[in-house]
Design an enzyme around this catalytic site. Structure first.
Site, mmCIF file in Angstrom:
data_model
loop_
_atom_site.group_PDB
_atom_site.id
_atom_site.type_symbol
_atom_site.label_atom_id
_atom_site.label_comp_id
_atom_site.label_asym_id
_atom_site.label_seq_id
_atom_site.Cartn_x
_atom_site.Cartn_y
_atom_site.Cartn_z
ATOM 1 N N LYS A 163 13.557 -21.779 19.300
ATOM 2 C CA LYS A 163 13.593 -20.784 17.736
ATOM 3 C C LYS A 163 12.594 -21.910 16.857
ATOM 4 C CE LYS A 163 15.690 -18.218 19.520
ATOM 5 N NZ LYS A 163 15.445 -16.513 20.784
ATOM 6 N N ASP A 192 9.925 -19.022 18.737
ATOM 7 C CA ASP A 192 10.055 -17.715 18.570
ATOM 8 C C ASP A 192 10.782 -17.858 17.476
ATOM 9 O OD1 ASP A 192 11.242 -15.536 18.891
ATOM 10 O OD2 ASP A 192 12.770 -15.785 20.598
ATOM 11 N N GLU A 218 6.691 -15.880 19.614
ATOM 12 C CA GLU A 218 7.068 -14.456 19.250
ATOM 13 C C GLU A 218 8.090 -13.951 18.038
ATOM 14 O OE1 GLU A 218 11.065 -13.821 22.021
ATOM 15 O OE2 GLU A 218 9.748 -15.121 22.984
ATOM 16 N N GLU A 244 11.655 -7.306 22.340
ATOM 17 C CA GLU A 244 12.962 -7.198 23.146
ATOM 18 C C GLU A 244 13.331 -6.596 21.498
ATOM 19 O OE1 GLU A 244 14.979 -10.977 20.638
ATOM 20 O OE2 GLU A 244 13.249 -11.423 20.695
ATOM 21 N N HIS A 294 12.119 -9.283 28.324
ATOM 22 C CA HIS A 294 13.626 -9.817 27.958
ATOM 23 C C HIS A 294 15.054 -10.372 28.300
ATOM 24 C CE1 HIS A 294 16.219 -10.074 23.807
ATOM 25 N NE2 HIS A 294 15.659 -11.504 23.698
#
Length: 353
Positions: A163, A192, A218, A244, A294
């Site tokens: 992340k 992400d 992402e 997602e 996902h």
């Protein structure tokens, strides 16, 4: 005469996370769905939501979806009529998440009747697929993040995702640099942002993060902001991935056709189950965009094995249903040295304790 749906039983299950996804995310929620047909055959499915909406999903399944399903053919082909029936409550979101429980149970029932796994029932194309290590880890300290990256390398993963999206871009730069150093130049790195940026912040952040050669960024913006993603894609060279939090084939089509995305990431439960996932996968193939399902590796791998092109299987550290001790028995999925292989021999093979 084909068998019809005689009963739909549901159960809300809370599964504690051994590695919390944040201070307020210490458990995930599954709504188990068991369908029994008029011949007495049984199929096992589930809906899933990490934090928000589990009770709403459960009630939609226990009432509106069950009331609709009883007496209908015990066949996943009823998906479109079920979605049409639910559409007044929303074309996607809680409605599709709930509908997945019924759809998965019906696919499981059909495959069990055929004496096959879901993969064999649909048509296997692959016996193994590349997997990437994934972490919900923005709250980790830098030392904890580096240690996680080292575990992934030690476990043989050739690709990892973690992340970004800190309030201070400098923190993200430090963390991406540290993980890239652990990975070396030849392993794949994905990042992400989980919808944490606006367009200008995403543009500025990616100018600093692009030199570390991420394979994709992402969800850099709110998932609903298709125009923003399209503009960001014009501004940066790093591929954009999201999906997602997209729920219908129409939402994916519009995002692709707007030039907003390079890799779509449908969550099989959030889009409504196997039936719409296969339609979305066909759309991706037709439009020439990448596809990477996902989460939910015990489920995603089984569908990915049946896709024409090889794709990633996402393996969030210590978050698989089997790893969390949530299943009656293991599905047979193995992820080792960065490769996903194996799976159940009958149906979905996903039954909850």
């Amino acid at each position: 005469m084909s068998a019809t749906i005689a009963a739909v039983d549901t159960r809300l299950i809370r599964i504690p996370l051994s590695r919390p996804w944040g201070a307020d995310v210490t458990e995930i929620h599954v709504i188990e769905v068991i369908v029994t047909d008029s011949d007495g055959a049984t199929g096992f499915g589930f809906s899933w939501t990490p934090t928000i909406g589990a009770h709403a999903v459960h009630q939609l399944l226990a009432h509106d979806i069950t009331d609709f399903a009883l007496g209908k053919d015990a066949d996943p082909q009823i998906w479109t009529s079920a979605w049409t029936h639910l559409h007044e409550a929303g074309g996607g979101g809680i409605t599709t998440i709930a509908l997945a429980g019924l759809d998965l149970a019906l696919w499981d029932l059909q495959a069990r009747r055929a004496g096959q796994s879901i993969t064999e029932f649909i048509g296997r194309r692959h016996t193994s697929l590349p997997a990437y290590g994934s972490g919900v880890n923005l709250h980790y300290t830098l030392d904890e993040l580096v240690a996680q990256a080292e575990r992934w390398v030690s476990d043989g993963f050739q690709a990892v995702k973690f992340k970004v999206g800190s309030p201070d871009i400098a923190r993200d730069v430090e963390r991406v640099a540290a993980v890239r150093e652990v990975l070396g130049p030849n392993r794949t790195l994905m990042i992400d942002a989980n919808q944490r940026w606006d367009l200008e912040k995403a543009t500025a952040a990616m100018a600093q993060l692009a030199p570390f050669e991420p394979a994709w960024i992402e969800e850099p913006l709110r998932a609903d902001d298709i125009a923003g993603h399209a503009e960001l894609r014009r501004r940066i060279d790093v591929p954009i991935a999201f999906g997602e939090n997209r729920h219908t084939v129409y939402q994916f089509r519009d995002a692709i056709d707007a030039g907003a995305v390079d890799v779509i990431q449908p969550n099989i439960v959030r889009v409504g189950g196997i039936t719409p996932f296969r339609e979305i996968a066909a759309l991706a193939a037709d439009r020439g965009v990448g596809l990477a399902p996902h989460l939910l590796p015990e489920l995603s791998s089984q569908l990915a094995y049946a896709l024409p092109l090889a794709t990633w299987v996402e393996d969030v550290e210590d978050a698989g249903f089997a790893q969390l001790g949530a299943l009656v028995e293991p599905t047979g999925l193995t992820i080792a040295d960065g490769v996903a292989s194996g799976g159940p021999t009958l149906g979905l093979g996903i039954r909850f304790r």
